[in-house]
Design an enzyme around this catalytic site. Structure first.
Site, PDB file in Angstrom:
ATOM      1  N   TRP A  70       0.895  -1.148   0.000  1.00  6.81           N
ATOM      2  CA  TRP A  70       0.000   0.000   0.000  1.00  6.81           C
ATOM      3  C   TRP A  70       0.938   1.203   0.000  1.00  6.81           C
ATOM      4  O   TRP A  70       1.644   1.462   0.972  1.00  6.81           O
ATOM      5  CB  TRP A  70      -0.899   0.004   1.237  1.00  6.81           C
ATOM      6  CG  TRP A  70      -1.912   1.099   1.200  1.00  6.81           C
ATOM      7  CD1 TRP A  70      -3.117   1.093   0.561  1.00  6.81           C
ATOM      8  CD2 TRP A  70      -1.805   2.377   1.823  1.00  6.81           C
ATOM      9  NE1 TRP A  70      -3.764   2.297   0.744  1.00  6.81           N
ATOM     10  CE2 TRP A  70      -2.989   3.103   1.512  1.00  6.81           C
ATOM     11  CE3 TRP A  70      -0.836   3.005   2.613  1.00  6.81           C
ATOM     12  CZ2 TRP A  70      -3.223   4.405   1.961  1.00  6.81           C
ATOM     13  CZ3 TRP A  70      -1.068   4.303   3.061  1.00  6.81           C
ATOM     14  CH2 TRP A  70      -2.250   4.977   2.734  1.00  6.81           C
ATOM     15  N   GLY A  95       5.712  -0.310   7.027  1.00  8.41           N
ATOM     16  CA  GLY A  95       5.867   0.772   7.996  1.00  8.41           C
ATOM     17  C   GLY A  95       6.318   2.036   7.301  1.00  8.41           C
ATOM     18  O   GLY A  95       6.320   2.109   6.059  1.00  8.41           O
ATOM     19  N   GLU A 463     -22.128   6.034   9.197  1.00  9.40           N
ATOM     20  CA  GLU A 463     -21.558   4.766   8.739  1.00  9.40           C
ATOM     21  C   GLU A 463     -22.047   4.437   7.325  1.00  9.40           C
ATOM     22  O   GLU A 463     -21.277   3.977   6.478  1.00  9.40           O
ATOM     23  CB  GLU A 463     -21.922   3.652   9.735  1.00  9.40           C
ATOM     24  CG  GLU A 463     -21.434   2.264   9.381  1.00  9.40           C
ATOM     25  CD  GLU A 463     -19.934   2.137   9.192  1.00  9.40           C
ATOM     26  OE1 GLU A 463     -19.181   3.061   9.530  1.00  9.40           O
ATOM     27  OE2 GLU A 463     -19.498   1.094   8.660  1.00  9.40           O
ATOM     28  N   LYS A 467     -19.611   4.032   4.020  1.00  7.60           N
ATOM     29  CA  LYS A 467     -19.608   2.847   3.148  1.00  7.60           C
ATOM     30  C   LYS A 467     -19.757   3.267   1.680  1.00  7.60           C
ATOM     31  O   LYS A 467     -19.072   2.743   0.802  1.00  7.60           O
ATOM     32  CB  LYS A 467     -20.755   1.881   3.498  1.00  7.60           C
ATOM     33  CG  LYS A 467     -20.635   1.131   4.789  1.00  7.60           C
ATOM     34  CD  LYS A 467     -19.694  -0.055   4.759  1.00  7.60           C
ATOM     35  CE  LYS A 467     -18.353   0.256   5.309  1.00  7.60           C
ATOM     36  NZ  LYS A 467     -18.172   0.430   6.714  1.00  7.60           N
ATOM     37  N   LYS A 583      -7.045  -2.662   4.263  1.00  2.00           N
ATOM     38  CA  LYS A 583      -7.854  -3.122   5.390  1.00  2.00           C
ATOM     39  C   LYS A 583      -7.293  -2.680   6.733  1.00  2.00           C
ATOM     40  O   LYS A 583      -8.016  -2.241   7.601  1.00  2.00           O
ATOM     41  CB  LYS A 583      -7.937  -4.649   5.324  1.00  2.00           C
ATOM     42  CG  LYS A 583      -8.779  -5.272   6.424  1.00  2.00           C
ATOM     43  CD  LYS A 583     -10.237  -4.951   6.213  1.00  2.00           C
ATOM     44  CE  LYS A 583     -11.122  -5.569   7.274  1.00  2.00           C
ATOM     45  NZ  LYS A 583     -12.470  -4.973   7.223  1.00  2.00           N
TER      46      LYS A 583
HETATM   47  O1  M6R Z   1      -9.082  -2.254  12.141  1.00  3.24           O
HETATM   48  P1  M6R Z   1      -9.766  -1.020  12.578  1.00  3.24           P
HETATM   49  O2  M6R Z   1     -11.157  -1.245  13.070  1.00  3.24           O
HETATM   50  O3  M6R Z   1      -8.965  -0.248  13.611  1.00  3.24           O
HETATM   51  O4  M6R Z   1      -9.887  -0.107  11.305  1.00  3.24           O
HETATM   52  C1  M6R Z   1     -10.360   1.207  11.419  1.00  3.24           C
HETATM   53  C2  M6R Z   1     -10.693   1.791  10.072  1.00  3.24           C
HETATM   54  O5  M6R Z   1      -9.562   1.851   9.268  1.00  3.24           O
HETATM   55  C3  M6R Z   1     -11.779   0.982   9.348  1.00  3.24           C
HETATM   56  O6  M6R Z   1     -12.935   0.873  10.110  1.00  3.24           O
HETATM   57  C4  M6R Z   1     -12.139   1.660   8.012  1.00  3.24           C
HETATM   58  O7  M6R Z   1     -12.770   2.873   8.256  1.00  3.24           O
HETATM   59  C5  M6R Z   1     -13.018   0.719   7.202  1.00  3.24           C
HETATM   60  N1  M6R Z   1     -12.406   0.455   5.938  1.00  3.24           N
HETATM   61  C6  M6R Z   1     -14.366   1.280   6.944  1.00  3.24           C
HETATM   62  O8  M6R Z   1     -15.162   0.389   6.224  1.00  3.24           O
END
Ligand code: M6R
Length: 588
Positions: A70, A95, A463, A467, A583
């Site tokens: 990424w 990192g 939310e 999405k 992710k």
């Molecule tokens: O793994 P995490 O719950 O800490 O991730 C937090 C966000 O990066 C994550 O919820 C992101 O906003 C999602 N891709 C939303 O669908």
């Protein structure tokens, strides 16, 4: 964000690397690459784009490393793809090096030429320059110069059965399988490959020599470690559309049931006591998890009459928060590896606060950092867009809120027993998907849309908007319904979609009024509500199964998740791999 893997296996090392890399792809898919060492030489294959682009005959060798990228420093390209090579060494890195510019300048002055724009190439150059025949010592010497976050795996031509790894603030774990040894950025990618795993802590090194996995200090002293058995491999099915996101929405009821079972067996006394006696309560999280934390904060403060301060983790950590000893921080993260959430949690702990963590990955860094780790059992969530983990986070946090109320008032809130109906309510919400899909069809070409709601419905609206932005690439914003006429209403013109969530009897009429105001200006209005008598209050109505109002965010989000997924598919995009995202956001 990137995914790294290292593998020793006399049989099928290349294939194993590719299998794990494919599972790591949700951490980044800008480029992929592998390197193996055999016959005293390194072989590297790397390409812009997905792991599938690494086609060709298997590379020989029993020790190898791999990477999915990424991009942080330098655009996605073949040149910037990992592994990076210098002298006898190949390296993969996840990192961000904060002192890379200084190091690069120093190396350039010393005659080094760089073939990529990455910060990572600096590390492998440092290793090559430090090498005097001792592989481990060269890596340790290079690491002593690094500032920032890194998890690295390194190969050396002179040691065809060895991999040296190091970690600081980027996730890494070691895994032992039959005749194979691994290091990897996360556990789900190793499922099916290893039987035992052990997380690597900051400052530790891992030296793989054949099948032997040795944890060591920078000085090479061995560290005793206990490996944990990895739970049985979970199936990662796809939905009818071929997307994991669709399948993961379908798994919400199952995840809720499993999470509830775990919560019921959990002794909440220490956490609830800490919350009840807390000077102040804070929550930190990012993205979807932040929306869950906001809903929790609103619920807990209303039910327990305690102020709760909810902050995006990235703001909390730099905002000199008022947190200290006697306070409680609730950190929420599906992965348990999100850099901002982790740093916020570390800051709170350093100031003496009690840390409660809600994560979906048992061995994650956040879970290990917590005084009281709470689990969601959503199962592995592969699609970048969070769905089932959100519902499970809400369930877990509401359970925590109810326990706190119990410890404060010696009685559970009236809605507590209804948590047992959440899974079934979400399942019933699936029956409105055909209407939701036709709504997606209707809005397929919309260029923007607004989501509105009151009370906790505004977090569901936020939310839903996230999405839609994230996977359908439609500009979607959210605002409290009452705020519509304080600005957003100016956006409304003929056909502009306004989607309202109204799940509280006390305020449904108010939200219907906001929709009417939008409709009077030409908006195409949609209402998601359990109150069927309001079906005529919007151009489109989605009936929701009913739970007590405080619990409705658990179920009202489901049609919005399905709507965003369908909108994405209709617009021709891949919901599992939205552009520019990954992710697990393990860098700042
Ligand atoms: O793994 P995490 O719950 O800490 O991730 C937090 C966000 O990066 C994550 O919820 C992101 O906003 C999602 N891709 C939303 O669908």
């Amino acid at each position: 964000m990137c995914g790294i893997v290292g593998c020793f296996s006399r049989e099928g090392c290349y294939e194993k690397l590719l299998t794990v890399l494919q599972k790591l792809e949700y951490r980044g898919y800008d480029s992929a690459g592998v390197a193996l060492v055999a016959g005293g030489a390194l072989a590297v294959r790397k390409k812009k784009g997905a792991v599938a682009n690494l086609c060709g005959a298997p590379l020989a060798g029993a020790a190898g490393i791999g990477h999915t990228r990424w991009a942080t420093h330098g655009k996605p390209s073949d040149e910037n793809a990992h592994p990076h090579v210098a002298g006898k060494f190949a390296l993969v890195h996840n990192g961000i090096l904060e002192n890379f510019a200084v190091l690069k300048e120093e190396l350039t002055k010393n005659g080094e030429a760089f073939s990529s724009e990455t910060d990572s190439e600096v590390i492998v150059k440092l290793i090559a320059r430090a090498y005097k025949g001792d592989f481990f010592a060269a890596v340790a010497a290079a690491c002593s110069r690094l500032e920032g976050s890194y998890a690295i795996a390194v190969l050396c031509e002179d040691f065809p059965e060895e991999i040296v790894c190091a970690k600081n603030k980027s996730p890494l774990l070691a895994g032992a399988g039959r005749g194979a040894a691994f290091v990897c950025s996360d556990i789900p990618a190793l499922e099916g490959e290893v039987r035992y795993v052990c997380p690597v802590e900051d400052g530790e090194f891992v030296h793989i020599r054949g099948e032997e996995i040795c944890f060591c200090t920078a000085g090479g002293a061995c560290l005793p470690k206990v490996f944990c058995r990895l739970a049985e491999k979970e199936r990662a099915p796809v939905g009818a559309s071929g997307s994991r996101m669709e399948a993961e929405i379908g798994q919400i009821p199952h995840g809720l049931e499993k999470t509830l079972g775990w919560l019921r067996a959990c002794d909440f006394a220490p956490a609830a006591r800490a919350l009840r006696g807390a000077g102040r309560i804070f929550t930190v999280a990012c993205g979807t998890a932040h929306h869950a934390a906001l809903a929790f904060g609103a619920l807990l403060s209303r039910e327990a009459r305690i102020p709760v301060f909810c902050e995006a983790a990235s703001e909390f950590r730099y905002g000199d928060p008022l947190i200290g000893a006697g306070d409680v921080l609730v950190a929420v993260s599906q992965s348990g590896e999100t850099a901002d959430t982790l740093e916020a949690a570390r800051l709170a702990k350093a100031r003496g606060a009690y840390l409660i963590a809600v994560t979906n990955v048992e061995q994650s860094t956040l879970a290990r950092l917590a005084d009281f780790p709470l689990r969601t059992l959503a199962g592995a969530e592969i699609a970048v867009a969070a769905t089932k983990s959100y519902n499970c986070q809400l369930l877990c946090l509401y359970f925590l809120a109810a326990q706190t109320v119990f410890y404060k008032k010696a009685a559970f809130p009236a809605w507590f027993s209804a948590l047992g109906r959440a899974a079934e309510a979400c399942e019933r919400a699936f029956s409105c998907f055909s209407e939701v899909f036709s709504l997606a069809k209707r809005l397929q070409t919309a260029r923007a849309m607004s989501f509105i709601g009151r009370g906790t419905d505004r977090f569901t609206a936020a939310e839903g908007a996230l999405k839609v932005r994230e996977i359908a690439y439609v500009f979607a914003e959210s605002c409290p319904a009452g705020e519509l006429k304080h600005g957003t209403l100016a956006l409304v013109e003929e056909g502009f979609p306004v989607l309202a969530v109204a799940t509280d009897r006390a305020t449904v009429q108010k939200t219907a009024n906001s929709l009417a105001e939008a409709k009077a200006r030409g908006a195409f209005t949609c209402l998601f509500s359990p109150y069927k008598e309001y079906a005529g209050a919007a151009d489109f109505f989605c009936p929701l199964p009913a739970l007590p109002a405080p619990l409705m965010p658990l179920v009202s989000v489901v049609p919005l998740q399905a709507f965003a997924c369908r909108l994405c598919l209709l617009r021709g995009f891949d919901p599992d791999r939205p552009r520019n995202l990954a992710k697990s956001v393990t860098v700042e």
